[in-house]
Scaffold this active site. Sequence first.
Site, mmCIF file in Angstrom:
data_model
loop_
_atom_site.group_PDB
_atom_site.id
_atom_site.type_symbol
_atom_site.label_atom_id
_atom_site.label_comp_id
_atom_site.label_asym_id
_atom_site.label_seq_id
_atom_site.Cartn_x
_atom_site.Cartn_y
_atom_site.Cartn_z
ATOM 1 N N LYS A 13 0.831 -1.205 0.000
ATOM 2 C CA LYS A 13 0.000 0.000 0.000
ATOM 3 C C LYS A 13 0.870 1.261 0.000
ATOM 4 O O LYS A 13 2.090 1.185 0.198
ATOM 5 C CB LYS A 13 -0.914 -0.023 1.231
ATOM 6 C CG LYS A 13 -1.962 -1.143 1.195
ATOM 7 C CD LYS A 13 -2.813 -1.061 2.450
ATOM 8 C CE LYS A 13 -3.902 -2.111 2.467
ATOM 9 N NZ LYS A 13 -4.703 -2.012 3.705
ATOM 10 N N TYR A 53 -12.586 -1.677 -3.589
ATOM 11 C CA TYR A 53 -13.238 -1.667 -2.273
ATOM 12 C C TYR A 53 -14.760 -1.680 -2.378
ATOM 13 O O TYR A 53 -15.451 -1.317 -1.427
ATOM 14 C CB TYR A 53 -12.780 -0.457 -1.458
ATOM 15 C CG TYR A 53 -11.363 -0.561 -0.942
ATOM 16 C CD1 TYR A 53 -10.977 -1.628 -0.137
ATOM 17 C CD2 TYR A 53 -10.413 0.409 -1.249
ATOM 18 C CE1 TYR A 53 -9.678 -1.732 0.347
ATOM 19 C CE2 TYR A 53 -9.114 0.324 -0.770
ATOM 20 C CZ TYR A 53 -8.755 -0.757 0.031
ATOM 21 O OH TYR A 53 -7.474 -0.848 0.510
ATOM 22 N N PHE A 61 -16.341 4.080 6.716
ATOM 23 C CA PHE A 61 -14.894 4.170 6.476
ATOM 24 C C PHE A 61 -14.506 4.106 4.996
ATOM 25 O O PHE A 61 -13.335 4.186 4.645
ATOM 26 C CB PHE A 61 -14.153 3.075 7.256
ATOM 27 C CG PHE A 61 -14.618 1.678 6.952
ATOM 28 C CD1 PHE A 61 -14.097 0.965 5.869
ATOM 29 C CD2 PHE A 61 -15.589 1.067 7.737
ATOM 30 C CE1 PHE A 61 -14.528 -0.320 5.570
ATOM 31 C CE2 PHE A 61 -16.031 -0.227 7.457
ATOM 32 C CZ PHE A 61 -15.485 -0.916 6.365
ATOM 33 N N ARG A 89 -1.437 -14.684 3.811
ATOM 34 C CA ARG A 89 -2.207 -14.084 4.913
ATOM 35 C C ARG A 89 -1.479 -14.305 6.244
ATOM 36 O O ARG A 89 -1.414 -13.406 7.069
ATOM 37 C CB ARG A 89 -3.616 -14.684 5.021
ATOM 38 C CG ARG A 89 -4.461 -14.520 3.804
ATOM 39 C CD ARG A 89 -5.357 -13.354 3.654
ATOM 40 N NE ARG A 89 -5.884 -12.626 4.766
ATOM 41 C CZ ARG A 89 -6.347 -11.379 4.635
ATOM 42 N NH1 ARG A 89 -6.295 -10.760 3.479
ATOM 43 N NH2 ARG A 89 -6.839 -10.743 5.653
ATOM 44 N N THR A 95 -5.182 -7.926 10.327
ATOM 45 C CA THR A 95 -5.503 -6.646 9.698
ATOM 46 C C THR A 95 -5.012 -5.481 10.552
ATOM 47 O O THR A 95 -4.495 -4.492 10.052
ATOM 48 C CB THR A 95 -7.031 -6.517 9.472
ATOM 49 O OG1 THR A 95 -7.464 -7.666 8.741
ATOM 50 C CG2 THR A 95 -7.360 -5.279 8.669
ATOM 51 N N ARG A 106 3.048 -7.124 9.054
ATOM 52 C CA ARG A 106 2.410 -6.028 9.793
ATOM 53 C C ARG A 106 2.933 -5.932 11.220
ATOM 54 O O ARG A 106 3.039 -4.847 11.784
ATOM 55 C CB ARG A 106 0.888 -6.194 9.780
ATOM 56 C CG ARG A 106 0.291 -5.917 8.401
ATOM 57 C CD ARG A 106 -1.170 -6.281 8.367
ATOM 58 N NE ARG A 106 -1.805 -5.967 7.098
ATOM 59 C CZ ARG A 106 -2.880 -6.595 6.660
ATOM 60 N NH1 ARG A 106 -3.434 -7.561 7.377
ATOM 61 N NH2 ARG A 106 -3.414 -6.264 5.501
ATOM 62 N N ASN A 116 -1.571 -0.082 7.383
ATOM 63 C CA ASN A 116 -1.142 -1.461 7.660
ATOM 64 C C ASN A 116 -0.318 -2.069 6.531
ATOM 65 O O ASN A 116 -0.227 -3.281 6.392
ATOM 66 C CB ASN A 116 -2.323 -2.341 8.092
ATOM 67 C CG ASN A 116 -3.322 -2.570 6.975
ATOM 68 O OD1 ASN A 116 -3.144 -2.080 5.861
ATOM 69 N ND2 ASN A 116 -4.363 -3.306 7.263
ATOM 70 N N HIS A 119 -1.779 -5.302 1.475
ATOM 71 C CA HIS A 119 -3.095 -5.917 1.260
ATOM 72 C C HIS A 119 -2.882 -7.285 0.625
ATOM 73 O O HIS A 119 -2.020 -7.445 -0.234
ATOM 74 C CB HIS A 119 -3.933 -5.060 0.300
ATOM 75 C CG HIS A 119 -5.116 -5.796 -0.276
ATOM 76 N ND1 HIS A 119 -6.327 -5.871 0.378
ATOM 77 C CD2 HIS A 119 -5.249 -6.526 -1.414
ATOM 78 C CE1 HIS A 119 -7.163 -6.617 -0.349
ATOM 79 N NE2 HIS A 119 -6.532 -7.021 -1.439
ATOM 80 N N GLU A 132 -9.527 -9.823 -7.827
ATOM 81 C CA GLU A 132 -8.512 -8.784 -7.650
ATOM 82 C C GLU A 132 -7.411 -8.894 -8.697
ATOM 83 O O GLU A 132 -6.924 -7.877 -9.193
ATOM 84 C CB GLU A 132 -7.949 -8.847 -6.230
ATOM 85 C CG GLU A 132 -9.011 -8.486 -5.221
ATOM 86 C CD GLU A 132 -8.511 -8.402 -3.794
ATOM 87 O OE1 GLU A 132 -9.036 -7.573 -3.049
ATOM 88 O OE2 GLU A 132 -7.594 -9.153 -3.416
#
Length: 159
Positions: A13, A53, A61, A89, A95, A106, A116, A119, A132
């Site tokens: 990100k 998203y 949010f 993951r 998250t 993270r 964070n 993704h 995606e």
Amino acid sequence: MSHHDERTFVMVKPDGVQRGLIGDIVSRFEERGLKMVAGKFMQIDEELAHEHYGEHEGKPFFDGLVEFITSGPVFAMVWEGADATQQVRKMMGETDPAESAPGTIRGDYGLDLGQNVIHGSDHEDEGANEREIDLFFDEEELVDYERSDAEWVYEDEDH
């Protein structure tokens, strides 16, 4: 791609890019034995952000997510390997970075939920990866090749 392999979408990100973490993050996946089959340094526009998203549209949010993901360049990738989505993951951590174990991406690089760093597609959402990957990459941008160390990563050699 053998029947054990799957492809998973991952993105560094804007905060991860700004902090110079692309190389470290790529190295972690490479060292683990996953294989990058696509990578693209890019700026996400409003339209792509809204598609990416889409499931959160209308939530309080949502605007913040869109604003953040379009605030600077990202590095989008597709990684391939056995059980890739689940493995990525686990390596990313929770998250919320504050809940993430040290040793995870993270847990090592983040403190704040909003920043964070990375993704990854959700392994519990059946179509997330494909959706995606299709959103960020054209079919011809995905490269099929054998990584020369596969026999040292996998026990059976049909990879």
